[in-house]
Scaffold this motif. Structure first.
Motif, short mmCIF file in Angstrom:
data_model
loop_
_atom_site.label_atom_id
_atom_site.label_comp_id
_atom_site.label_asym_id
_atom_site.label_seq_id
_atom_site.Cartn_x
_atom_site.Cartn_y
_atom_site.Cartn_z
N TYR A 59 11.64 6.55 20.46
CA TYR A 59 11.28 5.46 19.56
C TYR A 59 12.43 5.21 18.59
O TYR A 59 13.06 6.16 18.12
N TYR A 60 12.65 3.91 18.31
CA TYR A 60 13.59 3.53 17.26
C TYR A 60 12.95 2.49 16.36
O TYR A 60 12.26 1.58 16.85
N ALA A 61 13.20 2.60 15.09
CA ALA A 61 12.82 1.53 14.18
C ALA A 61 13.67 0.30 14.50
O ALA A 61 14.82 0.43 14.92
N ASN A 62 13.11 -0.87 14.29
CA ASN A 62 13.84 -2.10 14.60
C ASN A 62 15.16 -2.18 13.84
O ASN A 62 16.14 -2.73 14.37
N SER A 63 15.18 -1.64 12.66
CA SER A 63 16.37 -1.74 11.82
C SER A 63 17.57 -0.97 12.35
O SER A 63 18.70 -1.21 11.92
N VAL A 64 17.33 -0.05 13.29
CA VAL A 64 18.44 0.78 13.80
C VAL A 64 18.65 0.63 15.30
O VAL A 64 19.61 1.22 15.84
N LYS A 65 17.81 -0.13 15.96
CA LYS A 65 17.95 -0.29 17.41
C LYS A 65 19.32 -0.83 17.76
O LYS A 65 19.81 -1.76 17.14
N GLY A 66 19.94 -0.22 18.76
CA GLY A 66 21.26 -0.64 19.21
C GLY A 66 22.39 0.00 18.43
O GLY A 66 23.56 -0.10 18.83
N ARG A 67 22.06 0.66 17.33
CA ARG A 67 23.11 1.31 16.52
C ARG A 67 22.94 2.83 16.48
O ARG A 67 23.93 3.56 16.43
N PHE A 68 21.71 3.31 16.49
CA PHE A 68 21.42 4.74 16.41
C PHE A 68 20.96 5.26 17.77
O PHE A 68 20.27 4.55 18.51
N THR A 69 21.31 6.51 18.04
CA THR A 69 20.87 7.16 19.26
C THR A 69 20.37 8.56 18.94
O THR A 69 21.10 9.35 18.33
N VAL A 70 19.14 8.85 19.35
CA VAL A 70 18.58 10.19 19.15
C VAL A 70 18.67 10.96 20.46
O VAL A 70 18.50 10.37 21.55
N SER A 71 18.96 12.24 20.37
CA SER A 71 19.05 13.08 21.56
C SER A 71 18.70 14.52 21.17
O SER A 71 18.53 14.82 19.98
N ARG A 72 18.61 15.36 22.17
CA ARG A 72 18.29 16.76 21.90
C ARG A 72 18.87 17.65 22.97
O ARG A 72 19.09 17.21 24.11
N ASP A 73 19.06 18.91 22.61
CA ASP A 73 19.52 19.93 23.54
C ASP A 73 18.53 21.08 23.43
O ASP A 73 18.63 21.90 22.51
N ASN A 74 17.59 21.15 24.35
CA ASN A 74 16.53 22.16 24.26
C ASN A 74 17.08 23.57 24.43
O ASN A 74 16.50 24.53 23.92
N ALA A 75 18.19 23.71 25.12
CA ALA A 75 18.79 25.04 25.31
C ALA A 75 19.36 25.58 24.01
O ALA A 75 19.51 26.79 23.85
N LYS A 76 19.68 24.67 23.08
CA LYS A 76 20.31 25.09 21.83
C LYS A 76 19.42 24.84 20.61
O LYS A 76 19.88 24.98 19.47
N ASN A 77 18.15 24.47 20.87
CA ASN A 77 17.20 24.22 19.77
C ASN A 77 17.77 23.24 18.74
O ASN A 77 17.61 23.43 17.52
N THR A 78 18.38 22.18 19.24
CA THR A 78 19.10 21.26 18.38
C THR A 78 18.79 19.82 18.76
O THR A 78 18.66 19.49 19.94
N ALA A 79 18.67 18.99 17.73
CA ALA A 79 18.50 17.56 17.93
C ALA A 79 19.60 16.83 17.18
O ALA A 79 20.17 17.37 16.21
N PHE A 80 19.87 15.61 17.60
CA PHE A 80 20.97 14.86 17.04
C PHE A 80 20.53 13.43 16.73
O PHE A 80 19.65 12.87 17.38
#
Length: 122
Positions: A59-80
């Motif tokens: 999910y992205y808020a409309n205000s950030v769509k196309g500019r922000f990217t969320v991701s995660r690395d489950n092996a490292k217990n980390t999100a970005f």
């Protein structure tokens, strides 16, 4: 004990990019829905991006769509949260949050980090 720690904030210029990192401990990260929220002075906290445990649903808020990217690395217990083409109105404290539920539902998020400041200058 659950702990979420954000890092990567700072002072940048409009148009710059910043990547925020959320490191999680004390929770089953692999099954955790993760969200990024922000709160600007005088404004309510808003959900900027949310990602399901499998990364299948985002999910992205409309205000950030196309500019922000969320991701995660489950092996490292980390999100970005990769933030590009930053604008002064993106200035806020950014919080990482985790929980169990729908990634777009603010009530999902029951565990919170302390936040990291992102300031975008003109």
């Amino acid at each position: 004990q659950a702990r979420l720690v954000e890092s990567g904030g700072g002072l940048v210029q409009a148009g710059d990019s910043v990547r925020l990192t959320c490191t999680v401990s004390g929770l089953g990260f692999r099954w955790l829905t993760v969200g990024w929220f922000r709160q600007a002075p005088g404004k309510e906290r808003e959900l900027v991006a949310g990602i399901s445990w499998s990364s299948e649903y985002i999910y992205y808020a409309n205000s950030v769509k196309g500019r922000f990217t969320v991701s995660r690395d489950n092996a490292k217990n980390t999100a970005f949260l990769q933030m590009n083409s930053l604008k002064p109105e993106d200035t806020a404290i950014y919080f990482c949050a985790g929980g169990s539920g729908y990634h777009y539902d603010t009530s999902t998020y029951t565990h919170w980090g302390q936040g990291t400041q992102v300031t975008v200058s003109t």
